[in-house]
Scaffold this motif. Structure first.
Motif, short mmCIF file in Angstrom:
data_model
loop_
_atom_site.label_atom_id
_atom_site.label_comp_id
_atom_site.label_asym_id
_atom_site.label_seq_id
_atom_site.Cartn_x
_atom_site.Cartn_y
_atom_site.Cartn_z
N ASP A 179 23.10 104.51 21.96
CA ASP A 179 22.83 104.55 20.52
C ASP A 179 21.47 103.97 20.16
O ASP A 179 21.24 103.57 19.02
CB ASP A 179 23.93 103.82 19.76
N PHE A 180 20.53 103.93 21.12
CA PHE A 180 19.24 103.28 20.85
C PHE A 180 18.49 103.93 19.70
O PHE A 180 17.72 103.29 18.99
CB PHE A 180 18.37 103.26 22.11
N ARG A 181 18.73 105.23 19.46
CA ARG A 181 18.04 105.93 18.36
C ARG A 181 18.56 105.48 16.99
O ARG A 181 17.95 105.80 15.97
CB ARG A 181 18.22 107.45 18.51
N THR A 234 19.15 97.55 22.62
CA THR A 234 18.67 98.94 22.69
C THR A 234 18.27 99.38 24.09
O THR A 234 18.14 100.58 24.33
CB THR A 234 17.50 99.14 21.72
N SER A 235 18.06 98.43 25.01
CA SER A 235 17.75 98.82 26.39
C SER A 235 17.98 97.66 27.33
O SER A 235 18.03 96.49 26.92
CB SER A 235 16.31 99.32 26.52
N ALA A 239 16.58 94.16 27.76
CA ALA A 239 15.13 94.39 27.74
C ALA A 239 14.58 94.50 26.32
O ALA A 239 13.42 94.17 26.08
CB ALA A 239 14.79 95.65 28.53
N SER A 240 15.39 95.00 25.39
CA SER A 240 14.93 95.10 24.00
C SER A 240 16.12 94.92 23.06
O SER A 240 17.24 95.32 23.38
CB SER A 240 14.22 96.43 23.73
N PHE A 257 13.88 91.27 12.71
CA PHE A 257 13.55 90.45 13.87
C PHE A 257 13.74 91.31 15.13
O PHE A 257 14.81 91.91 15.31
CB PHE A 257 14.46 89.22 13.95
N TYR A 258 12.74 91.31 16.00
CA TYR A 258 12.73 92.18 17.17
C TYR A 258 12.30 91.40 18.40
O TYR A 258 11.50 90.46 18.31
CB TYR A 258 11.77 93.35 16.95
#
Length: 333
Positions: A173-175, A222-223, A235-236, A244-245
């Motif tokens: 579901d990263f998108r 997300t990864s 990783a992300s 916040f990222y």
């Protein structure tokens, strides 16, 4: 019949122009963004190279260049200051970058304490409707999760050794994430299939760290990647409510770090793919409209007041560094 066609053409033209203008006018951005980059305690190695100056903190110039390459300016954020210092500074900035590095989170009045002030103030701003982004790279990403965990003992991260270039294993579901919803397909393809992300860390965050502190509802993974011993680490990641990222790898190194022994990938594809992350973050910062009082005040705070030193020639892993607050000769040396 001709008159009807002409009339319809005119109507469609004006409706189209009006619609286009309305859409364009609705997108308002701050195209003079200024981003704070948090400094950290002077490394022991670099301290031995500048013993007389006895600098308290530094920022690797690669982070500054990465921000500038995406169209923003940089203000250094110093460590060891009061909460009021950080609160007042964040009112002038449009976002903050927590860079990677090699300091410890248990040191007082340093990187972690400053990061905690910034994290808490940024949450308060966002809760009040003031959109304020933070991006964490490697150590900065780990700090985000540890701050979200309450910064207790033991620290909510594990030992993890990765000094490899590798692809990302995206989640199904990263998108659906803010970070990747509009990522170009060719960029995603490079990241997913080629060894272009630079890893250099001895700690990492794994799924169990999120579960242990009930962070799975607030943080979207997300990864993933695998360390040199097969440990799968995050990783992300991004926060589900706040802008916040975090990434465990180093997007800044592909373009701006050149130590031969590190074997950083500098190919066109590697640089193109890794540029996406800071481009994305700076674009997030364009949604914030904080300003300095005037250009003179901007100039007082800007990174341009400091000289980047060529530390690569001294054996540092960083090609260039900025140093802050020299305190004279260290009598212990």
């Amino acid at each position: 019949m001709v008159q009807v066609i002409l009339l319809l053409t005119v109507v469609i033209y004006f409706l189209g122009c009006k619609g286009a203008a309305t859409s364009k006018d609705a997108i308002v951005t701050n195209d003079r963004s200024i981003i704070g980059v948090l400094s950290q305690e002077q490394s022991f190695y670099l301290h031995t190279k500048y013993p007389e100056e006895n600098y308290t903190s530094y920022i690797a110039a690669s982070y500054v260049k990465d921000v500038e390459a995406s169209g923003a300016r940089v203000v250094p954020i110093l460590i060891g200051k009061s909460r009021e210092y950080y609160k007042n500074l964040l009112k002038k900035l449009n976002g903050v970058l927590f860079p990677g590095g090699a300091t410890y989170f248990k040191q007082s009045n340093g990187y972690a304490d400053a990061g905690q002030y910034i994290y808490e103030i940024a949450m308060e701003m966002n809760d009040a409707g003031d959109y304020f982004p933070i991006f964490g790279t490697c150590l900065g990403f780990e700090l985000l999760i540890i701050l979200a965990s309450g910064r207790g003992t033991p620290e909510n991260r594990i030992r993890c050794y990765s000094y490899s270039n590798m692809p990302l294993d995206f989640t199904p579901d990263f998108r659906n994430s803010k970070m990747f919803v509009e990522a170009p397909h060719d960029v995603v393809d490079i990241l997913a299939t080629e060894d272009v992300t630079v890893n250099a860390h001895q700690f990492c965050i794994v799924d169990e760290n999120l579960v242990a502190f009930n962070l799975t509802k607030d943080w979207l993974v997300t990864s993933y990647s695998n360390d040199d011993y097969g440990v799968q680490f995050i990783a992300s990641i991004e926060h589900s409510r706040y802008p916040f990222y975090g990434v465990q790898f180093h997007p800044e190194k592909n373009s701006f770090e050149w130590k031969l022994s590190k074997n950083y990938p500098h190919s066109f594809k590697a640089i193109k793919a890794n540029r996406y992350f800071m481009d994305f973050f700076v674009n997030e910062c364009r949604k914030n409209f904080h300003t300095f009082a005037n250009a003179a005040e901007e100039n007082t705070y800007a990174i341009y007041n400091y000289e980047a030193k060529f530390t690569g020639v001294l054996g540092s892993q960083h090609h260039e560094c900025y140093f802050f607050e020299p305190r004279g000769v260290n009598k212990l040396i």
